[in-house]
Scaffold this active site. Structure first.
Site, short mmCIF file in Angstrom:
data_model
loop_
_atom_site.label_atom_id
_atom_site.label_comp_id
_atom_site.label_asym_id
_atom_site.label_seq_id
_atom_site.Cartn_x
_atom_site.Cartn_y
_atom_site.Cartn_z
N ASP A 1 -65.59 4.03 48.33
CA ASP A 1 -66.19 3.89 47.01
C ASP A 1 -64.98 3.75 46.08
O ASP A 1 -63.99 4.47 46.25
CB ASP A 1 -66.97 5.18 46.67
CG ASP A 1 -67.70 5.07 45.34
OD1 ASP A 1 -68.93 5.10 45.36
OD2 ASP A 1 -67.03 4.96 44.29
N THR B 1 -70.15 -1.15 46.53
CA THR B 1 -71.56 -1.41 46.78
C THR B 1 -71.81 -2.71 47.53
O THR B 1 -72.68 -2.80 48.39
CB THR B 1 -72.31 -1.49 45.43
OG1 THR B 1 -72.10 -0.26 44.75
CG2 THR B 1 -73.78 -1.74 45.60
N1 ASP Z 1 -69.50 3.41 43.10
C1 ASP Z 1 -69.37 2.03 43.50
C2 ASP Z 1 -67.91 1.71 43.60
O1 ASP Z 1 -67.26 1.53 42.62
C3 ASP Z 1 -70.06 1.16 42.53
C4 ASP Z 1 -69.95 -0.31 42.83
O2 ASP Z 1 -69.41 -0.76 43.78
O3 ASP Z 1 -70.49 -1.08 42.03
O4 ASP Z 1 -67.39 1.65 44.68
#
Ligand code: ASP
Length: 346
Positions: free
Chosen positions: A60, A16
């Site tokens: 991700d 993210t």
């Molecule tokens: N789904 C994302 C990831 O783990 C969530 C995050 O970055 O906080 O890449």
């Protein structure tokens, strides 16, 4: 002490923190990291050099895997002498697994390797990413008056807390306080100053150089017990071809059903050469297989205590040990030891 000639390598794997909203669809997508300073102009005010490198296709972290861990290790090995520290930007979802794996793969570190990320993208006004990133960078270059790094291990930095990487667990999908280190104290806290607990830091062996490890064997499974778990499910697990280890998530202090069908299947797994490691489903506390009959029975049939290790670290440690071609006896021996501060052996 801040060294003006210090240099950090920022490794962006995805997550993210490095995403922006697509103007048309509003979906989050990774942005080109060369534009990082446009989103975090504060980086221009840091008095040390920051270079960055990014995964060709940022991911991700749900797509993280052992090959990508090897890629991170390779980037660090290739650049180790050029930088004072390393900051890895990583999605939060699997950060605790990656921090655990890297803690075994990067042996004898004499520089910081810090994983961080955020719950909100860096381009958002209320982002937690800026604080996390800027402080992680500062920690990555922090040294004592003799020029020795304060941090000499793989850590997770999140919401003002520096934690031993292999002790972390993601605890919240929404709050800015996304991680905790339940069974080991915080290594540093960032407030007006960054207060380090130097005495807790894992230190490299004297006169030993860093060692970069690549072999990992992912023939490992996690089995979480629940009331009603069936013999069919357990039986299916233990006949998986090439399975080398099971991390058995038990109840409380390491307790499991005392019924014969259950114990027979676990005993059969052990007999087949599968290493069964007993890890508690509780977030804090340790496995004590002697405490209840329901735990002792597991011990008697050959399951190992994982003590207070996290599931994430147990999986990574087993992958690491089997990856190095160790046999079952050797793996069991190392599971009873703390290699890089991942467990408390009482
Ligand atoms: N789904 C994302 C990831 O783990 C969530 C995050 O970055 O906080 O890449």
């Amino acid at each position: 002490m801040l060294d003006n000639n210090a240099s950090v390598l920022l490794i962006y794997t995805g997550g993210t923190i490095g995403m922006i909203e697509d103007e048309e669809t509003n979906a989050l997508k990774p942005f080109n990291f060369n534009h990082l300073k446009e989103y975090v102009p504060e980086l221009n005010r840091l008095k040390f050099n920051i270079d960055s490198i990014q995964f060709k296709n940022p991911i991700d972290s749900s797509d993280m895997n052992p090959d990508k861990w090897k890629k991170i290790v390779w980037i660090i090995e290739d650049n180790y002498d050029k930088y004072d520290g390393f900051v890895i930007l990583h999605g939060t979802d699997t950060m605790a697994y990656s921090a655990s794996a890297l803690s075994f793969m990067l042996e004898n570190l004499n520089k910081p390797v810090i994983l961080t990320g955020s719950q909100l993208p860096i381009g958002k006004i209320r982002t937690d990413g800026k604080e996390n990133l800027i402080t992680a960078l500062e920690i990555a270059v922090d040294k004592d008056a003799d020029g020795n790094a304060f941090v000499t291990e793989v850590c997770v930095f999140f919401q003002n807390l520096l934690m031993r990487g292999n002790r972390t667990t993601k605890i919240n999908a929404a709050n800015f306080k996304a991680f905790n280190s339940f069974n080991f104290p915080i290594l540093a806290e960032a407030g007006t100053y960054i207060r380090y607990k130097h005495e807790l830091m894992h230190r490299p062996l004297r006169n030993s150089k860093p060692k970069f490890h690549y072999p990992l064997d992912s023939n490992v499974a996690i089995v979480k017990l629940f009331p009603g778990i069936s013999a069919e499910i357990l039986k299916a697990m233990i006949v998986i071809p090439h399975l080398k280890a099971i991390v058995l998530e038990t109840y409380g202090a390491g307790n499991a059903p005392s019924e014969n069908w259950f114990l027979d299947i676990i005993a059969e797994a052990v007999k087949k050469g599968i290493v069964v490691v007993n890890v508690t489903q509780c977030t804090s506390g340790s496995v004590e297989m002697e405490r209840y009959q329901a735990g002792k029975a597991l011990k008697d049939i050959g399951a190992l205590s994982g003590y207070d290790i996290t599931t994430e670290a147990a999986v990574a440690k087993l992958m690491f040990l089997f990856g190095h071609g160790l046999d079952r006896k050797e793996v069991k021996m190392y599971m009873k030891m703390s290699l890089v501060g991942e467990t408390t052996i009482e």
